[in-house]
Motif scaffolding. Structure first.
Motif, PDB file in Angstrom:
ATOM      1  N   ASN A  75       3.971  -1.973  -5.196  1.00 18.22           N
ATOM      2  CA  ASN A  75       2.784  -1.558  -4.458  1.00 18.22           C
ATOM      3  C   ASN A  75       2.177  -0.342  -5.144  1.00 18.22           C
ATOM      4  O   ASN A  75       2.859   0.670  -5.355  1.00 18.22           O
ATOM      5  CB  ASN A  75       3.145  -1.202  -3.011  1.00 18.22           C
ATOM      6  N   VAL A  76       0.924  -0.418  -5.486  1.00 11.88           N
ATOM      7  CA  VAL A  76       0.247   0.718  -6.131  1.00 11.88           C
ATOM      8  C   VAL A  76      -0.766   1.359  -5.189  1.00 11.88           C
ATOM      9  O   VAL A  76      -1.300   2.428  -5.473  1.00 11.88           O
ATOM     10  CB  VAL A  76      -0.445   0.267  -7.428  1.00 11.88           C
ATOM     11  N   THR A  77      -1.040   0.721  -4.067  1.00 15.59           N
ATOM     12  CA  THR A  77      -1.906   1.270  -3.023  1.00 15.59           C
ATOM     13  C   THR A  77      -1.272   0.895  -1.683  1.00 15.59           C
ATOM     14  O   THR A  77      -0.135   0.432  -1.618  1.00 15.59           O
ATOM     15  CB  THR A  77      -3.334   0.686  -3.110  1.00 15.59           C
ATOM     16  N   ASP A  78      -2.042   1.095  -0.637  1.00 17.57           N
ATOM     17  CA  ASP A  78      -1.558   0.698   0.681  1.00 17.57           C
ATOM     18  C   ASP A  78      -1.537  -0.814   0.838  1.00 17.57           C
ATOM     19  O   ASP A  78      -0.915  -1.343   1.759  1.00 17.57           O
ATOM     20  CB  ASP A  78      -2.445   1.312   1.777  1.00 17.57           C
ATOM     21  N   ILE A  79      -2.220  -1.497  -0.063  1.00 23.45           N
ATOM     22  CA  ILE A  79      -2.267  -2.957  -0.029  1.00 23.45           C
ATOM     23  C   ILE A  79      -1.018  -3.491  -0.721  1.00 23.45           C
ATOM     24  O   ILE A  79      -0.601  -2.969  -1.772  1.00 23.45           O
ATOM     25  CB  ILE A  79      -3.527  -3.477  -0.750  1.00 23.45           C
ATOM     26  N   PRO A  80      -0.396  -4.543  -0.173  1.00 20.89           N
ATOM     27  CA  PRO A  80       0.792  -5.114  -0.823  1.00 20.89           C
ATOM     28  C   PRO A  80       0.531  -5.457  -2.284  1.00 20.89           C
ATOM     29  O   PRO A  80      -0.563  -5.928  -2.642  1.00 20.89           O
ATOM     30  CB  PRO A  80       1.080  -6.364   0.011  1.00 20.89           C
TER      31      PRO A  80
END
Length: 328
Positions: A75-80
């Motif tokens: 995960n690089v953001t809050d999005i999976p």
């Protein structure tokens, strides 16, 4: 005094070291592990339309991809991570229109692979994918000239052709037809009637709109049945000449009765011959196509009285009667 180490203790220490080393190796392996993401298998193509004008639409099965890689991508953001990665996997077909059954098209990926692998710490396995076009509906062959005829107007060699359309085709109202050449026609000439879908024949659009292909795009017709101007003296038959002479004599007698002096009388009207004049201009439909000139020798007698002087005389002169635009 030196004591020997207990062998069991040595063995235990050795085992502990080995276990520690193994754990470290596992940690290193886990820390450096990069999942391999195979993306080709999620790409499919659907084909629709008619053969030669088919269309292709590419589909990426995002739902299956997300299911297969759920929780496996960093995960690089809050999005999976698997969602973010799926959104960045871009590509396109090298051809999507005007397709023919059996043709091979290629899907080519177009995303920054190295950057994606670094960001998501994975290995992307991919390649160009070839697809064979199948399932397009075959085109129906039709006769665009069924019910098409030609009407000829005018007088040769200035006749004209008008194409008459009585086609049974369901899309006949969208068709147009024209003749080449359409004017300056004579009997025996060959003309071509061309078919147009709109302003011009567009086979691809005709196939796309109606699923048909023409048997032929043009058809030849032979000009026939139109009258023709006399352009050659050999075309004037004896019967025609007799009719012209009869008309000339009637016209001349009318002229004598209306224009001659009452003391003058016609004593002879001798036919000498005729000649033909033809138009040499390039006019498409000249006002004067030809002139048939019939020549006569006229004999006249004059007898009367003028101021108690009686006179009489005979005279001869030449005249002609001209027939314009004679045709057969």
């Amino acid at each position: 005094m030196q004591k020997e180490l207990n062998k069991k203790l040595i063995i235990g220490i050795g085992a502990g070291v080995i276990a520690l080393i193994a754990a470290i190796v596992v940690i290193v392996i886990v820390a450096n592990y990069k999942p391999t993401v195979e993306i080709n298998k999620y790409v499919s193509v659907t084909f629709s339309g008619y053969d030669t004008v088919g269309e292709a639409e590419v589909v990426f099965d995002k739902e299956a991809f997300l299911k297969d890689y759920k929780g496996k991508i960093k995960n690089v953001t809050d999005i999976p991570g698997e969602v973010s990665l799926a959104n960045k996997l871009e590509g396109k077909l090298d051809k999507t229109q005007s397709l023919t059954n059996g043709e091979i098209i290629t899907y080519q990926w177009s995303f920054p692979v190295s950057t994606i692998e670094d960001i998501f710490e994975c290995i992307v396995e991919y390649s160009d994918i070839e697809f064979t076009v199948v399932g397009l509906t075959p085109l129906q062959e039709v006769d665009l000239f069924e019910g098409i005829s030609v009407r000829y107007d005018g007088i040769a060699p200035y006749g004209s052709a008008i194409v008459l359309k009585n086609s049974p085709l369901s899309f006949a109202w969208e068709m147009s037809y024209w003749a080449e050449p359409a004017d300056r026609l004579s009997n025996g000439d060959t003309i071509k009637v061309l078919a147009g879908y709109g302003d011009m024949l567009n086979n691809a659009k005709l196939a796309y709109d109606h699923g048909v292909k023409p048997q032929a795009e043009k058809k030849e017709f032979v000009v026939e049945g139109i009258p023709f101007y006399v352009m050659d003296m050999s075309k004037i038959t004896e019967d025609m000449l007799a009719d012209l002479k009869e008309q000339a004599e009637v016209l001349h007698i009318k002229h004598v009765n209306e224009k001659w002096h009452k003391d003058a009388s016609l004593t002879g009207f001798e036919y000498l011959g005729f000649y033909l004049l033809t138009n040499k201009t390039n006019d498409r439909n000249p006002k004067t196509a030809n002139q048939i000139v019939v020549v006569y020798k006229v004999n006249a007698h004059m007898e009367g009285q003028f101021e108690k002087i009686t006179y009489q005389d005979d005279t001869s002169y030449y005249t002609c009667v001209t027939f314009t635009n004679g045709y057969i």
